[in-house]
Design a protein around this motif. Structure first.
Motif, short mmCIF file in Angstrom:
data_model
loop_
_atom_site.label_atom_id
_atom_site.label_comp_id
_atom_site.label_asym_id
_atom_site.label_seq_id
_atom_site.Cartn_x
_atom_site.Cartn_y
_atom_site.Cartn_z
N GLU A 24 17.37 31.86 11.23
CA GLU A 24 17.82 33.23 11.04
C GLU A 24 18.20 33.89 12.36
O GLU A 24 17.77 33.47 13.44
CB GLU A 24 16.73 34.06 10.35
N SER A 25 18.94 35.00 12.22
CA SER A 25 19.45 35.72 13.38
C SER A 25 18.34 36.24 14.30
O SER A 25 17.21 36.48 13.85
CB SER A 25 20.30 36.91 12.91
N THR A 26 18.69 36.40 15.55
CA THR A 26 17.81 37.09 16.51
C THR A 26 17.76 38.56 16.12
O THR A 26 18.80 39.16 15.85
CB THR A 26 18.42 37.00 17.93
N GLU A 86 26.49 32.26 9.01
CA GLU A 86 26.39 31.18 10.00
C GLU A 86 24.93 30.78 10.26
O GLU A 86 24.66 29.73 10.81
CB GLU A 86 27.10 31.57 11.30
N THR A 87 23.97 31.64 9.85
CA THR A 87 22.56 31.33 10.12
C THR A 87 21.91 30.65 8.92
O THR A 87 21.55 29.48 8.98
CB THR A 87 21.77 32.61 10.45
N VAL A 88 21.74 31.41 7.83
CA VAL A 88 21.18 30.90 6.57
C VAL A 88 21.91 31.65 5.45
O VAL A 88 22.65 32.58 5.71
CB VAL A 88 19.65 31.17 6.47
N GLY A 97 10.83 37.95 -5.08
CA GLY A 97 9.37 38.01 -5.17
C GLY A 97 8.82 38.50 -3.85
O GLY A 97 7.80 38.01 -3.35
N ARG A 98 9.52 39.47 -3.25
CA ARG A 98 9.16 39.93 -1.90
C ARG A 98 8.57 41.33 -1.96
O ARG A 98 9.06 42.17 -2.70
CB ARG A 98 10.44 39.96 -1.07
N PRO A 99 7.53 41.62 -1.17
CA PRO A 99 6.98 42.97 -1.16
C PRO A 99 8.03 43.96 -0.67
O PRO A 99 8.79 43.66 0.25
CB PRO A 99 5.82 42.90 -0.17
N ASP A 118 7.86 46.52 1.07
CA ASP A 118 7.71 47.14 2.39
C ASP A 118 8.27 46.23 3.48
O ASP A 118 8.09 46.48 4.67
CB ASP A 118 6.24 47.49 2.68
N ASN A 119 8.95 45.17 3.08
CA ASN A 119 9.56 44.26 4.05
C ASN A 119 11.07 44.48 4.03
O ASN A 119 11.76 43.97 3.16
CB ASN A 119 9.19 42.82 3.69
N PRO A 120 11.59 45.24 5.00
CA PRO A 120 12.96 45.74 4.93
C PRO A 120 14.05 44.67 4.95
O PRO A 120 13.82 43.54 5.39
CB PRO A 120 13.06 46.62 6.17
N VAL A 161 21.05 44.96 6.84
CA VAL A 161 22.30 45.45 6.28
C VAL A 161 23.47 44.77 7.01
O VAL A 161 23.58 44.85 8.23
CB VAL A 161 22.38 46.98 6.40
N HIS A 162 24.32 44.10 6.23
CA HIS A 162 25.43 43.34 6.80
C HIS A 162 26.73 44.13 6.70
O HIS A 162 27.04 44.70 5.65
CB HIS A 162 25.57 42.01 6.05
N ILE A 163 27.47 44.12 7.80
CA ILE A 163 28.72 44.88 7.86
C ILE A 163 29.86 43.95 8.31
O ILE A 163 29.61 42.83 8.80
CB ILE A 163 28.61 46.07 8.84
N PRO A 175 8.33 43.72 9.93
CA PRO A 175 7.29 43.47 8.93
C PRO A 175 7.29 42.02 8.42
O PRO A 175 6.23 41.45 8.16
CB PRO A 175 7.64 44.45 7.81
N GLY A 176 8.47 41.43 8.32
CA GLY A 176 8.57 40.08 7.78
C GLY A 176 7.85 39.04 8.64
O GLY A 176 7.47 37.98 8.16
N MET A 177 7.66 39.32 9.92
CA MET A 177 7.03 38.35 10.81
C MET A 177 5.52 38.27 10.60
O MET A 177 4.85 37.43 11.17
CB MET A 177 7.34 38.67 12.28
O1 TXA Z 1 20.11 35.46 9.78
C1 TXA Z 1 19.64 36.38 9.14
O2 TXA Z 1 19.22 37.42 9.68
C2 TXA Z 1 19.60 36.26 7.61
C3 TXA Z 1 21.03 36.26 7.08
C4 TXA Z 1 21.11 36.29 5.58
O3 TXA Z 1 21.73 37.34 7.64
N1 TXA Z 1 18.81 37.28 7.02
C5 TXA Z 1 17.45 37.32 7.12
O4 TXA Z 1 16.85 38.35 6.41
O5 TXA Z 1 16.81 36.51 7.74
P1 TXA Z 1 15.30 38.38 6.05
O6 TXA Z 1 15.17 39.53 5.12
O7 TXA Z 1 14.86 37.07 5.55
O8 TXA Z 1 14.61 38.75 7.38
C6 TXA Z 1 14.78 40.04 7.90
C7 TXA Z 1 13.73 40.37 8.89
C8 TXA Z 1 12.37 40.60 8.25
O9 TXA Z 1 11.39 40.01 9.09
C9 TXA Z 1 12.25 42.11 8.24
O10 TXA Z 1 10.93 42.54 8.29
C10 TXA Z 1 13.02 42.47 9.51
O11 TXA Z 1 14.10 41.60 9.51
N2 TXA Z 1 13.56 43.85 9.47
C11 TXA Z 1 14.50 44.36 8.66
N3 TXA Z 1 14.71 45.67 8.90
C12 TXA Z 1 13.88 46.01 9.90
C13 TXA Z 1 13.60 47.23 10.61
N4 TXA Z 1 14.22 48.36 10.31
N5 TXA Z 1 12.66 47.20 11.59
C14 TXA Z 1 12.02 46.05 11.90
N6 TXA Z 1 12.25 44.87 11.27
C15 TXA Z 1 13.14 44.85 10.28
#
Ligand code: TXA
Ligand code: MG
Length: 392
Positions: free
Chosen positions: A180-182, A34-36, A57-59, A61-63, A66-68, A271-273
């Motif tokens: 993306e999700s909160t 529902e987000t992306v 192409g993502r480092p 260390d950027n976690p 996990v979807h359930i 880390p992604g932020m």
């Molecule tokens: O809406 C969403 O969340 C989408 C859809 C596909 O579910 N997913 C998404 O994933 O936006 P991604 O990988 O683009 O962004 C995930 C963010 C990143 O900033 C990452 O660093 C952070 O979540 N993240 C993941 N696991 C983490 C953790 N254990 N501690 C802190 N931040 C975490």
């Protein structure tokens, strides 16, 4: 590798069985939420996670999130399940909320980027839920864009970024929300939002009955660009990561570089932020102020920069004013924050098509109480690399 695009009509679609088998075998499948759109792989398989990092192409260390598809999976993936997590799941799952909890042994550190915590989310989309059920394993999925590109909100965006890199894209049409999700961290004393999204802090506070903080490190600081007296942006402004223009948000993959000067001590907990995200190829400048002053300012920029291809991101009401711009992208009706969020990433991709030199984005006059306000401002500021001009 040939990339199949398969339309999914419902949660029981037969094709989801085949997609689930690809995931179980260690392969990657992109799917709508529902987000992306997400790029999914078996969250319990370190090799599948490595394939995700490589395809994006993502480092590493950027976690990954996990979807359930069922709350019982939380007990398998998290070491501790606090009361707050149960309450939030009750209120918002399936939905656009990701919770950070202490990770269980079962989850490989490759999936969590080396962290001892895990991000969990139950998405609210029949294709996503059906895929997770058919796979029979939790699915690690970042947004399905190449690193640094805006997140995909259609299967076509995923195809642009991932064709030839993954075997399968499930097409569920345009996503509903568009950002993306909160992300809320529940491992500390006070719940903390690490990334704003559709579920606002106020909504979380209402359910929990306690205060929810915002990670102070994610607030993108405005860049005070040297402006000439005519109010034009510094001519050397460029979008390259080493230059001054986008210097306050580092490029994904540039490792140890910090965010803008003042916040070097503040490290975002997600880390992604840290990374320069959501950015169109051309530099973007956010123009804030009363509507008339904003349109006048942007018109003057178009007028003064006839040698450049200027793009404008604006409302349906103001679009006709910018007839001399090279590209005008209508984000939605004035103040329609839902439409703006829904269209933002497609709009940013749109500017990448036409060799645009510079983009001016209107400030859409977002109402203070809109639940998407914090999320949208965060994404707009990131897309603009912090570049704001205030007029009027
Ligand atoms: O809406 C969403 O969340 C989408 C859809 C596909 O579910 N997913 C998404 O994933 O936006 P991604 O990988 O683009 O962004 C995930 C963010 C990143 O900033 C990452 O660093 C952070 O979540 N993240 C993941 N696991 C983490 C953790 N254990 N501690 C802190 N931040 C975490
Ligand atoms: Mg992403």
């Amino acid at each position: 590798m040939r990339t199949e695009v398969i339309a999914i009509a419902s949660k029981d679609d037969e094709e989801l069985k085949r997609a689930g088998a690809v995931i179980r075998a260690g392969g990657l499948v992109a799917f709508p939420t529902e987000t992306v759109y997400g790029l999914g792989g078996n969250a319990l398989d370190a090799d599948a996670s490595r394939r995700i990092y490589a395809a994006k192409g993502r480092p590493s260390d950027n976690p990954l999130i996990v979807h359930i598809s069922d709350f019982s999976q939380v007990y398998m993936l998290a070491d501790e399940v606090p009361e707050t997590a149960k309450r939030l799941a009750d209120a918002f799952w399936p939905g656009p909320l990701t919770m950070i909890l202490k990770k269980a042994e079962l989850v490989p550190e490759t999936t969590t980027g080396g962290l001892s915590t895990v991000a969990l989310r139950m998405p609210n989309h029949p294709a996503a839920l059906g895929l997770i059920e058919q796979a029979g394993v939790p699915i690690a999925a970042p947004s399905a864009n190449r690193s640094g590109r805006p997140s995909p909100t259609t299967a076509a965006h995923v195809f642009e970024d991932m064709a030839g890199k993954i075997p399968m894209i499930l097409d569920g049409g345009e996503v509903e929300i568009g950002v993306e999700s909160t992300i809320v961290d529940l491992t500390g004393e006070t719940p903390m939002v690490l990334r704003p999204g559709y579920i606002s802090r106020e909504m979380l506070e209402k359910v929990l009955g306690i205060q929810v903080e915002l990670d102070p490190a994610i607030v993108v600081k405005p860049v005070t660009e040297p402006l000439t007296t005519e109010g034009t942006i510094h001519p050397e402004a460029s979008n390259d990561d080493s230059g001054s223009f986008a210097s306050n948000v580092v490029s994904e993959g540039s490792g140890s570089k910090q965010q803008n000067g003042e916040s070097t001590l503040l490290k975002p907990k997600a880390p992604g932020m840290r990374y320069r995200h959501y950015a169109p190829k051309a530099p973007m400048i956010l123009v804030k102020g009363p509507a008339q002053a904003v349109t006048a300012y942007i018109c003057k920029q178009i007028e003064d920069n006839k040698d450049k291809k200027i793009g404008v991101l604006c409302s349906a009401q103001t679009a006709p004013v910018y007839k001399d711009a090279s590209r005008v992208v209508v984000a939605g009706a004035q103040g329609d924050i839902v439409a703006l969020a829904h269209n933002l990433y497609a709009d940013l991709r749109d500017f990448d098509e036409g060799d645009i030199d510079r983009i001016y984005a209107e400030d859409f006059g977002i109402a203070e109480d809109a639940n998407l306000k914090e999320a949208l401002e965060n994404r707009m500021m990131k897309a603009a690399g912090g570049h704001i001009v205030t007029v009027g």
